[in-house]
Design a protein around this motif. Structure first.
Motif, PDB file in Angstrom:
ATOM      1  N   GLY A   9      86.369   2.918 -81.348  1.00  0.00           N
ATOM      2  CA  GLY A   9      85.486   2.928 -80.192  1.00  0.00           C
ATOM      3  C   GLY A   9      84.231   3.728 -80.478  1.00  0.00           C
ATOM      4  N   GLY A  11      80.450   5.221 -78.655  1.00  0.00           N
ATOM      5  CA  GLY A  11      79.563   5.420 -77.516  1.00  0.00           C
ATOM      6  C   GLY A  11      78.256   6.018 -77.983  1.00  0.00           C
ATOM      7  N   GLN A  56      79.632   5.927 -65.708  1.00  0.00           N
ATOM      8  CA  GLN A  56      80.597   6.729 -66.460  1.00  0.00           C
ATOM      9  C   GLN A  56      80.917   8.066 -65.792  1.00  0.00           C
ATOM     10  OE1 GLN A  56      82.360   5.692 -68.906  1.00  0.00           O
ATOM     11  NE2 GLN A  56      81.264   3.803 -69.390  1.00  0.00           N
ATOM     12  N   TYR A  75      78.680  10.856 -70.670  1.00  0.00           N
ATOM     13  CA  TYR A  75      78.413   9.412 -70.568  1.00  0.00           C
ATOM     14  C   TYR A  75      78.783   8.693 -71.870  1.00  0.00           C
ATOM     15  CZ  TYR A  75      76.026   5.157 -69.053  1.00  0.00           C
ATOM     16  OH  TYR A  75      75.741   3.865 -68.675  1.00  0.00           O
ATOM     17  N   GLY A  78      82.470   8.424 -72.360  1.00  0.00           N
ATOM     18  CA  GLY A  78      83.017   7.335 -71.555  1.00  0.00           C
ATOM     19  C   GLY A  78      82.797   5.976 -72.190  1.00  0.00           C
ATOM     20  N   LEU A  81      85.394   5.585 -74.907  1.00  0.00           N
ATOM     21  CA  LEU A  81      86.715   5.296 -74.341  1.00  0.00           C
ATOM     22  C   LEU A  81      86.796   3.854 -73.876  1.00  0.00           C
ATOM     23  CD1 LEU A  81      87.204   8.588 -72.278  1.00  0.00           C
ATOM     24  CD2 LEU A  81      88.507   7.919 -74.310  1.00  0.00           C
ATOM     25  N   ASP A  82      85.734   3.372 -73.238  1.00  0.00           N
ATOM     26  CA  ASP A  82      85.683   1.964 -72.813  1.00  0.00           C
ATOM     27  C   ASP A  82      85.788   1.030 -74.013  1.00  0.00           C
ATOM     28  OD1 ASP A  82      85.625   1.871 -70.040  1.00  0.00           O
ATOM     29  OD2 ASP A  82      83.454   2.163 -69.929  1.00  0.00           O
ATOM     30  N   LYS A  87      90.087   3.503 -71.493  1.00  0.00           N
ATOM     31  CA  LYS A  87      89.490   4.211 -70.362  1.00  0.00           C
ATOM     32  C   LYS A  87      90.474   4.371 -69.208  1.00  0.00           C
ATOM     33  CE  LYS A  87      85.868   6.051 -68.336  1.00  0.00           C
ATOM     34  NZ  LYS A  87      84.750   5.173 -67.959  1.00  0.00           N
ATOM     35  N   GLU A  88      91.323   3.367 -68.982  1.00  0.00           N
ATOM     36  CA  GLU A  88      92.268   3.415 -67.867  1.00  0.00           C
ATOM     37  C   GLU A  88      93.686   3.766 -68.316  1.00  0.00           C
ATOM     38  OE1 GLU A  88      90.857   3.253 -65.013  1.00  0.00           O
ATOM     39  OE2 GLU A  88      88.943   2.700 -65.937  1.00  0.00           O
ATOM     40  N   LYS A  93      95.144   9.111 -72.896  1.00  0.00           N
ATOM     41  CA  LYS A  93      94.155  10.180 -72.774  1.00  0.00           C
ATOM     42  C   LYS A  93      94.805  11.557 -72.639  1.00  0.00           C
ATOM     43  CE  LYS A  93      91.929   8.205 -69.390  1.00  0.00           C
ATOM     44  NZ  LYS A  93      90.912   7.976 -68.334  1.00  0.00           N
ATOM     45  N   HIS A 158      86.897  12.289 -67.467  1.00  0.00           N
ATOM     46  CA  HIS A 158      87.588  11.169 -68.096  1.00  0.00           C
ATOM     47  C   HIS A 158      89.097  11.379 -68.253  1.00  0.00           C
ATOM     48  CE1 HIS A 158      83.759   9.329 -68.759  1.00  0.00           C
ATOM     49  NE2 HIS A 158      83.355  10.232 -69.639  1.00  0.00           N
TER      50      HIS A 158
END
Length: 375
Positions: A9, A11, A56, A75, A78, A81-82, A87-88, A93, A158
């Protein structure tokens, strides 16, 4: 035991925009980065893009209590993680470890200005300074300057509640953050770690510090390698985070491996003639075992260090395409190494390269080299 470590991942946030696609497009276009030469003249900066923070950082109260560098980092974390698809995933996490490289926060400019002005006419400058520091500086101001507050905000916003580590120390901090994360996963101590950092350049105090050291470039933008002596860097508001996992762990949860990250070599030397070239070559020998397709260079633009780095790369990787990160986003100090690694992983994932070396040479200390390859 040495296990493969992969990037799952990414970001990214900078003057080029947010996300991998925006940065790959900017790199392909080769246009100069967006520059603000007026707000802090004569020192230009590469400002942050317009960001819809709610995407985010959903709570306005969280946004308000963070300074710009913290918002950028939270941000970008996030986004990573997405991108990793977790993320969910609360259970993921809760076990996720975090490594952050960041400098201090912003100053209370009004208090600083009043203290400096009063010192001019103070009968006893020492006593005056002690009194003003005790009465004018709020405890919360010091807390806002702590770099580990970024790690805390990532945990709060998060839900990343595993152990966290924070590194300070300009460019070398970003190198060591990646070095520690990669080594822990490769050795079997961890399965997944979120690693990265953030920096806000749009701060008079940051520009003052680096201008006093002679490191900040004055005048118009120029490519990193074309800055006449004494050169200097153009600070960037930016953030970068990577999700690192063992290859086995990523495969077990069905995550796509964007690239493989090898061991990260880190060192430091005095800024004497020839020392940077010698140290960089030594770090290269530790981390790079084959000729790369490309090199992402974290060169600062400060002379003569940048010239030494350029000559060393010409010797070590004569056929490789060199991409100075400063020509894409500017210079982000602690963020340089994570941003270079993330950009390399994005290029490999898009099929634009199969083997990329990332180099970081600090303006005052620290050299780092790492290699990313197709997973």
């Amino acid at each position: 035991m040495t296990r493969p470590v992969v990037v799952t991942g990414i970001g990214l946030v900078s003057c080029a925009g947010e996300g991998e696609a925006a940065h790959l497009a900017a790199l392909a276009a080769g246009t100069p980065p967006r520059t603000d030469a007026d707000s802090f003249a004569p020192y230009p900066v590469h400002p942050a893009p317009a960001i819809a923070w709610d995407r985010q950082i959903p709570k306005k109260s969280d946004q308000r209590q963070m300074e710009a560098w913290q918002r950028l980092g939270v941000y970008a974390a996030g986004l990573a993680l997405d991108a990793a698809g977790v993320k969910e995933d609360a259970a993921f996490k809760q076990a996720l470890h975090l490594v952050v490289a960041a400098g201090g926060g912003e100053r209370d400019y009004a208090a600083d200005g009043a203290i400096l002005t009063g010192l001019r006419d103070a009968a006893d400058p020492g006593a005056f300074l002690n009194e003003r520091l005790q009465n004018d500086l709020r405890p919360t101001l010091f807390l806002a300057q702590l770099s580990n507050l970024l790690a805390g905000n990532i945990a709060i916003v998060h839900g990343v509640t595993g152990a966290s580590r924070t590194f300070m120390g300009e460019e070398a901090a970003g190198v060591d953050a990646l070095r520690i994360a990669q080594a822990r996963i490769a050795s079997g101590q961890n399965e997944a770690m979120l690693v990265g950092g953030s920096y806000s350049a749009e701060r008079p105090d940051a520009l003052l510090v680096h201008a006093m050291g002679g490191f900040a470039k004055q005048g118009d933008y120029a490519p990193v390698r074309d800055r006449a002596a004494p050169g200097g860097f153009i600070l960037a508001s930016c953030a970068a985070f990577l999700m690192l996992e063992s290859a086995e762990h990523a495969q077990a949860r069905g995550a796509r491996a964007l690239a493989r990250l090898g061991p990260v070599a880190s060192g430091r030397c005095h800024r004497e003639p020839g020392a940077v070239a010698e140290s960089l070559a030594a770090r290269w020998g530790e981390a790079v075992t084959a000729a790369p397709d490309a090199v992402i260079s974290g060169a600062t633009g400060v002379a003569p260090i940048t010239a030494e780095e350029a000559e060393t790369l010409r010797r070590l990787a004569p056929e490789a395409r060199i991409h100075p990160l400063g020509d894409l986003i500017g210079h982000g100090l602690e963020v340089v190494a994570p941003f270079g690694a993330a950009l390399a992983a994005a290029l490999i994932a898009e099929g634009r390269a199969v083997d990329i070396a990332v180099t970081t040479v600090g303006h005052r200390r620290g050299e780092g080299v790492m290699r990313l390859t197709r997973a």
